[in-house]
Design a protein around this motif. Sequence first.
Motif, PDB file in Angstrom:
ATOM      1  N   ILE A 670      60.565  75.728 -33.288  1.00 18.29           N
ATOM      2  CA  ILE A 670      61.256  76.992 -33.015  1.00 18.29           C
ATOM      3  C   ILE A 670      61.998  76.788 -31.695  1.00 18.29           C
ATOM      4  O   ILE A 670      61.362  76.528 -30.660  1.00 18.29           O
ATOM      5  CB  ILE A 670      60.277  78.181 -32.878  1.00 18.29           C
ATOM      6  CG1 ILE A 670      59.292  78.223 -34.048  1.00 18.29           C
ATOM      7  CG2 ILE A 670      61.050  79.480 -32.744  1.00 18.29           C
ATOM      8  CD1 ILE A 670      59.907  78.589 -35.374  1.00 18.29           C
ATOM      9  N   VAL A 671      63.317  76.889 -31.696  1.00 16.23           N
ATOM     10  CA  VAL A 671      64.111  76.567 -30.518  1.00 16.23           C
ATOM     11  C   VAL A 671      64.720  77.834 -29.925  1.00 16.23           C
ATOM     12  O   VAL A 671      65.333  78.634 -30.646  1.00 16.23           O
ATOM     13  CB  VAL A 671      65.225  75.562 -30.858  1.00 16.23           C
ATOM     14  CG1 VAL A 671      66.067  75.262 -29.616  1.00 16.23           C
ATOM     15  CG2 VAL A 671      64.626  74.276 -31.412  1.00 16.23           C
ATOM     16  N   ALA A 745      63.987  83.921 -25.304  1.00 17.72           N
ATOM     17  CA  ALA A 745      63.252  83.017 -24.425  1.00 17.72           C
ATOM     18  C   ALA A 745      62.030  82.458 -25.139  1.00 17.72           C
ATOM     19  O   ALA A 745      61.472  83.073 -26.051  1.00 17.72           O
ATOM     20  CB  ALA A 745      62.822  83.741 -23.152  1.00 17.72           C
ATOM     21  N   VAL A 746      61.609  81.264 -24.718  1.00 16.46           N
ATOM     22  CA  VAL A 746      60.468  80.587 -25.333  1.00 16.46           C
ATOM     23  C   VAL A 746      59.212  81.445 -25.248  1.00 16.46           C
ATOM     24  O   VAL A 746      58.506  81.660 -26.246  1.00 16.46           O
ATOM     25  CB  VAL A 746      60.238  79.220 -24.643  1.00 16.46           C
ATOM     26  CG1 VAL A 746      58.892  78.627 -25.050  1.00 16.46           C
ATOM     27  CG2 VAL A 746      61.367  78.264 -25.000  1.00 16.46           C
ATOM     28  N   ARG A 763      47.965  77.698 -34.792  1.00 17.53           N
ATOM     29  CA  ARG A 763      48.079  77.475 -33.351  1.00 17.53           C
ATOM     30  C   ARG A 763      49.521  77.129 -32.978  1.00 17.53           C
ATOM     31  O   ARG A 763      50.175  76.322 -33.632  1.00 17.53           O
ATOM     32  CB  ARG A 763      47.145  76.346 -32.908  1.00 17.53           C
ATOM     33  CG  ARG A 763      45.667  76.692 -32.998  1.00 17.53           C
ATOM     34  CD  ARG A 763      44.833  75.570 -32.406  1.00 17.53           C
ATOM     35  NE  ARG A 763      45.145  75.347 -30.995  1.00 17.53           N
ATOM     36  CZ  ARG A 763      44.722  74.289 -30.304  1.00 17.53           C
ATOM     37  NH1 ARG A 763      43.986  73.358 -30.886  1.00 17.53           N
ATOM     38  NH2 ARG A 763      45.045  74.163 -29.034  1.00 17.53           N
ATOM     39  N   PHE A 764      50.006  77.745 -31.907  1.00 19.12           N
ATOM     40  CA  PHE A 764      51.341  77.492 -31.386  1.00 19.12           C
ATOM     41  C   PHE A 764      51.228  76.703 -30.083  1.00 19.12           C
ATOM     42  O   PHE A 764      50.210  76.757 -29.381  1.00 19.12           O
ATOM     43  CB  PHE A 764      52.077  78.806 -31.088  1.00 19.12           C
ATOM     44  CG  PHE A 764      52.643  79.491 -32.294  1.00 19.12           C
ATOM     45  CD1 PHE A 764      54.009  79.632 -32.450  1.00 19.12           C
ATOM     46  CD2 PHE A 764      51.820  80.009 -33.287  1.00 19.12           C
ATOM     47  CE1 PHE A 764      54.551  80.277 -33.551  1.00 19.12           C
ATOM     48  CE2 PHE A 764      52.335  80.644 -34.390  1.00 19.12           C
ATOM     49  CZ  PHE A 764      53.713  80.783 -34.522  1.00 19.12           C
ATOM     50  N   THR A 765      52.291  76.000 -29.728  1.00 18.60           N
ATOM     51  CA  THR A 765      52.388  75.366 -28.413  1.00 18.60           C
ATOM     52  C   THR A 765      53.826  75.503 -27.927  1.00 18.60           C
ATOM     53  O   THR A 765      54.735  75.751 -28.735  1.00 18.60           O
ATOM     54  CB  THR A 765      51.984  73.883 -28.455  1.00 18.60           C
ATOM     55  OG1 THR A 765      51.910  73.365 -27.133  1.00 18.60           O
ATOM     56  CG2 THR A 765      52.998  73.057 -29.245  1.00 18.60           C
ATOM     57  N   VAL A 792      57.260  75.826 -30.072  1.00 16.68           N
ATOM     58  CA  VAL A 792      58.343  76.681 -29.571  1.00 16.68           C
ATOM     59  C   VAL A 792      58.865  76.027 -28.298  1.00 16.68           C
ATOM     60  O   VAL A 792      58.107  75.837 -27.346  1.00 16.68           O
ATOM     61  CB  VAL A 792      57.841  78.107 -29.281  1.00 16.68           C
ATOM     62  CG1 VAL A 792      59.016  79.011 -28.889  1.00 16.68           C
ATOM     63  CG2 VAL A 792      57.129  78.678 -30.505  1.00 16.68           C
ATOM     64  N   SER A 793      60.144  75.687 -28.284  1.00 18.33           N
ATOM     65  CA  SER A 793      60.658  74.917 -27.155  1.00 18.33           C
ATOM     66  C   SER A 793      62.101  75.275 -26.848  1.00 18.33           C
ATOM     67  O   SER A 793      62.768  75.980 -27.601  1.00 18.33           O
ATOM     68  CB  SER A 793      60.571  73.415 -27.461  1.00 18.33           C
ATOM     69  OG  SER A 793      61.599  73.034 -28.361  1.00 18.33           O
TER      70      SER A 793
END
Length: 944
Positions: A670-671, A745-746, A763-765, A792-793
């Motif tokens: 996810i950008v 925003a991230v 789980r997200f990071t 997510v970056s």
Amino acid sequence: MSITMGTTLASLVTNKRRVSALKSLGIVTVGDALTYYPFRVTEPVPLRAIREAAPGQQMAFAAVIRDMRVVPMNARRGYRLEATVDDADFARSRRVPGSTARLTFFSYRKSYVDWVSVRLRAGTSVVVSGMPGEYMGQLQFTHPEILTVAPVPAGAGAGLEGYARGAASGNGAFAGSADPYASAQSAYPPAATAPSGAALKYDADTVQEALTRVCRPRPVYHASSRISSEHIHETILGLLWMMGARTSSTPDGQLAGAGAAGIVAPATDTIAVQNGEEKSGTTAESGAEALSQSIPDVLPESVRKAKNLMHRAEAFLAIHDPASTARFKEAIETLRYEEAFVSQTSLLKSRQHAHKSSAHPCPLNEALETARASVGEAVAEPSTQPEASERGSATDLPNLPNLRDRFIASLPFTLTAGQSQVVDDIASDLERDWPMQRLLQGEVGSGKTVVALAAMLQAVGAGYQAVLVAPTQVLAEQHYETISKMVSGLTLAQPGAKETDAAADVEGAMGASGASTVSSSKVTAEIPVTLLTGGMKLAARRKALAAAASGEPGIIVATHAAFSKTFQAPHLALVVIDEQHRFGVEQRESLNAKTDDGTTPHLLVMTATPIPRTAAMTWFGDLDISWLTELPGGRKPIRTVVVNEADAATMGRMFAHIRARVDAGERAYIVCPRIDADDEENEGGSGVSAAAGSARGRAAASGSSARTAAGGRATRAAADAIGIDDPYETFDENGETVARPPLHAVAEIADRLQKLPQFQGIRFTTLTGRDKDDVKTQVMADFAGGETPILVSTTVIEVGVDVKQASCIVIFDADRYGLSQLHQLRGRVGRGGTNSWAFLISRAEPGSPAEQRLEVIHHSLDGAEIAQADLEFRGAGDVLGDAQSGGKSSLKLLRVVKDADMIADARTRAEQLLAADPELAGEVQLAGAVLDFTRGNETFLTSS
């Protein structure tokens, strides 16, 4: 005080707020100001008397204020100022009856109303420019442009006399012929003289001057909330006046004589130094000479005359104070050709310099010759001869393929035809005794790394070192792991010498990566692969530096640490730069000085950012170019879907699809363009720009550079916070950024998505440019391993990140990215042969240019086609082609694709010039411009 292009504005402009505002736009010196080109020029405003007015059509006229009043608006807050003007004298000069009109201004600010009231007191002579309308049966101009004219001293000529002498035709062009009403006396009342004791400032000294200023085409600059386009223009004209310009440019290429429009001397409260004060005997010709002395021409005189171009000083004058739109365009073409000529001369000189340098030849058979020599030495010296079972026989060695071919044969796949051709081309380059300079351009996933590794193994097989430089630690670590695995089964012929302390250091440094096993009892060793990054612990870094300093043949994978003074590779034969646009010219050239024997390493630069073929051939004129257009087998096309963020149903189905892919063991990116939701550098809407930078290159950590909404360049912190490459800023007619919704925003998106029912239990990071290197490494490891399957970056993942399980990517604010950047981000998925999807989340208005851009990326996977469209979109609707970046790029006008013919012509003429004068000894100004271009142009087209 002598003023040059390098003089700082701070030493000339007394208004420090203006100096600061200009600095925020990247304007620090006189040269910066003169090359801060307008993005458009207005059409000439026609002169018309009030009786000739046509509603909705722009016009200008001279008049006198008859009365003025300020009316409070009871129904709403604020004030309305109304002034009645009479154009009797002006109308008489046009042989029509005089008339009156109303000028109307609205404002909530009492200070503004008071300021206008002082300027428009009864009896003041004014020149008005605006769009007429009608209100309650009377002609009205709402918020017109007003220039006040200084009162006529007692006993002087009429206020309109100067105007009448050059009375205008209906199209606003000043014919300069005598007018029958030139001697008409002004009917202005005595009130037109200056009030006793008043300290009023007037915009113009004469009606003629004021009419010229409002009617002539005027440049419009990208402005900001801190400084308007008009003030930018005023400053630049003041600088030109100080450098010697007194009158505007005329079609004959000279400064105009008497009767032409003059450049107004800057006010002393704005400009501290006024060079060349008007003196008795000063002429227009001497002014032209002074200006050309301050701004010497860069183009050779023979080239300028052959192309029928302006002198550089005249071109600057015609751009910032144009007599006509045609003259403006002619000046733009002059400076555009100058950029083409300087850039091509610089590239040709770079190429000449490379051919004069010496490099280590790396023939493919040198490894075998070395091995044979080693075996011969071993046989001749029984005391150091190993057992035959340990070293093989000399008769077997000639039948072994060379190291590069053994590597290719060991691959679990067959090279594509394109890869094989490029490998052979590079092999031919490496066998020469002068340095290779080659650009390798390949689509995302086209196999550039394999080609580069084949080249590095050719150098290693010849007994030398090779360095691969990556822009980020994440990418360097991935390259290190990939290369270590790919060469793990290969061995390198080594002389049967005793192990040295340096070799021991190398072995210690290699650690788990297939360390060197150099021994006096063996003639073969595994290929050493060394990792060197800025984030390594001190002990590991010292071992890596020692391995490089040993000079032993091997591969070194490094980040920017390779450009540090502590890095030494005495037997360096090949440098490979990955994603070359992330590194400046000076950084790349710093590696050329790393060899102790005076040789220059071969250079291979790679990029996955698509560049149109024509652009690459003209821009990278100092490099040989190879293209990889064929994707390896097994890659499936990426399905691209454009999703309107307001379409909740489609967004929900998209998230459900991503959950299904995650449950199937796949990964998703996810950008988002921003790190934190409270990054307020986009206050009032976003104005982020690829060009901002000028550096025009993206920030090394986050992959971006940014511009503030005000049009200035953002701070480094803001650059780290913004990962969007948005070259499509929209500006209003005053050059100010149009407000747009804040960027996602991230932190904000990660929090929102984790609360969705589709992602319960997942789980997200997160990953951003602000994270420390060890954190980035751990995050990517957890993502690749599946512990945190959704990442997510920011655009830190834009290049090189290779997670084969990743099958989905969601890009928020996709309508704000450049097409080439979207193409890069899309290439992060589908690398494992599975079906893959790219979802572009957009808030673009239907039918808008942003929506049209997304349609290009939606329907095409061809990087060259996308790059071509990207460049075309960036230039759409802009008089000068590509929008001004306000940064330090050496190219501001030249359009690399659209001006291909111009660049080709400039290249031909530059070749002829260098053939006659290789060192440019006879062209001092050109030599200086070439040096400035080389130093200042630290970003290439791929970062545009």
